[in-house]
Design a protein around this motif. Structure first.
Motif, PDB file in Angstrom:
ATOM      1  N   HIS A  47     -40.445  -7.408  73.412  1.00  0.00           N
ATOM      2  CA  HIS A  47     -40.267  -8.699  72.746  1.00  0.00           C
ATOM      3  C   HIS A  47     -38.775  -9.019  72.684  1.00  0.00           C
ATOM      4  N   VAL A  48     -38.368 -10.108  73.344  1.00  0.00           N
ATOM      5  CA  VAL A  48     -36.966 -10.522  73.407  1.00  0.00           C
ATOM      6  C   VAL A  48     -36.821 -11.895  72.774  1.00  0.00           C
ATOM      7  N   VAL A  49     -35.839 -12.031  71.903  1.00  0.00           N
ATOM      8  CA  VAL A  49     -35.514 -13.310  71.276  1.00  0.00           C
ATOM      9  C   VAL A  49     -34.073 -13.646  71.636  1.00  0.00           C
ATOM     10  N   ARG A  50     -33.861 -14.856  72.157  1.00  0.00           N
ATOM     11  CA  ARG A  50     -32.522 -15.329  72.483  1.00  0.00           C
ATOM     12  C   ARG A  50     -32.040 -16.193  71.316  1.00  0.00           C
ATOM     13  N   ALA A  51     -31.118 -15.660  70.537  1.00  0.00           N
ATOM     14  CA  ALA A  51     -30.622 -16.367  69.352  1.00  0.00           C
ATOM     15  C   ALA A  51     -29.626 -17.427  69.788  1.00  0.00           C
ATOM     16  N   ASP A  52     -29.980 -18.686  69.535  1.00  0.00           N
ATOM     17  CA  ASP A  52     -29.115 -19.813  69.884  1.00  0.00           C
ATOM     18  C   ASP A  52     -28.618 -20.433  68.588  1.00  0.00           C
ATOM     19  N   ASN A  53     -27.482 -19.967  68.124  1.00  0.00           N
ATOM     20  CA  ASN A  53     -26.906 -20.404  66.849  1.00  0.00           C
ATOM     21  C   ASN A  53     -26.333 -21.817  67.003  1.00  0.00           C
ATOM     22  N   LYS A  54     -26.926 -22.761  66.310  1.00  0.00           N
ATOM     23  CA  LYS A  54     -26.535 -24.177  66.433  1.00  0.00           C
ATOM     24  C   LYS A  54     -25.576 -24.619  65.323  1.00  0.00           C
ATOM     25  N   ARG A  55     -25.038 -23.690  64.553  1.00  0.00           N
ATOM     26  CA  ARG A  55     -24.174 -24.077  63.424  1.00  0.00           C
ATOM     27  C   ARG A  55     -22.892 -24.751  63.868  1.00  0.00           C
ATOM     28  N   SER A  56     -22.397 -24.383  65.035  1.00  0.00           N
ATOM     29  CA  SER A  56     -21.268 -25.087  65.634  1.00  0.00           C
ATOM     30  C   SER A  56     -21.327 -24.819  67.131  1.00  0.00           C
ATOM     31  N   ARG A  57     -20.510 -25.525  67.894  1.00  0.00           N
ATOM     32  CA  ARG A  57     -20.621 -25.502  69.350  1.00  0.00           C
ATOM     33  C   ARG A  57     -20.558 -24.094  69.947  1.00  0.00           C
ATOM     34  N   TYR A  58     -19.662 -23.253  69.443  1.00  0.00           N
ATOM     35  CA  TYR A  58     -19.506 -21.915  70.026  1.00  0.00           C
ATOM     36  C   TYR A  58     -19.877 -20.815  69.037  1.00  0.00           C
ATOM     37  N   ALA A  59     -20.735 -21.128  68.093  1.00  0.00           N
ATOM     38  CA  ALA A  59     -21.219 -20.107  67.165  1.00  0.00           C
ATOM     39  C   ALA A  59     -22.149 -19.152  67.914  1.00  0.00           C
ATOM     40  N   SER A  60     -22.279 -17.953  67.397  1.00  0.00           N
ATOM     41  CA  SER A  60     -23.116 -16.969  68.083  1.00  0.00           C
ATOM     42  C   SER A  60     -23.847 -16.081  67.084  1.00  0.00           C
TER      43      SER A  60
END
Length: 178
Positions: free
Chosen positions: A95-108
């Protein structure tokens, strides 16, 4: 608690042996997970091959990685290519989840921790890729404490809640965090 430093003390061998010994669940939150390969018992192996082997022997394996590192994306004007590691893990049933942090443009999603069997936590600056294992000065801490592991597992579950479209809270243990 034990501490190791890369490259001299080979943290990949330590985490690899912990993955090999896992019997119920491995929860990985790793910012840069490009895999680390080395020779062991006269054959080439890697951290991801060890995760796949754990999954194949019945260990529940969940991996959260940063979307910006693993998927083709733009980072400060530079286009990066898709990294195939996440698709490879998924193709084996991990099970793989790709975390796409949308808090700012280059957040991770910048975590670097693993919880093994809800009892052992591995954390520190150590990322899973060649430079971390063999070139950089990095640290890795192994904490054998169910109480600390529950705190990290709570954060892992929170990450799943945020980033996994298929998240089902009933599939995860309810724990009191101290």
């Amino acid at each position: 608690i034990s501490v190791s430093f890369a490259p001299d003390e080979k943290p990949h061998l330590i985490i690899g042996s912990l993955i090999d010994a896992a019997h119920s669940r491995i929860s990985v939150a790793m910012f840069t997970a490009k895999d680390v390969r080395w020779w062991e018992n006269n054959r080439e192996t890697s951290l991801f091959e060890k995760l796949i082997a754990a999954h194949q022997r019945g260990v529940e394996v969940n991996v959260i990685i940063d979307h910006g590192i693993h998927e083709a994306s733009e980072y400060y004007g530079i286009e990066t290519e898709d990294d195939p590691i996440d698709e490879w893990l998924e193709s084996t049933g991990v099970h793989v989840v790709r975390a796409d942090n949308k808090r700012s443009r280059y957040a991770s999603m910048h975590h670097k921790f693993v919880v093994i069997d809800d009892e052992i936590t591995v954390t520190g600056a150590y990322n899973w890729y060649y430079d971390s294992a063999f070139l950089n000065d990095e640290d890795q801490v192994v904490i054998r404490s169910p109480r600390i592991s529950q705190i990290f597992l709570g954060e892992f579950i929170d990450l799943l809640h945020r980033y996994d479209d298929k998240f089902d809270p009933n599939q995860w243990p309810q724990r009191e965090v101290y």
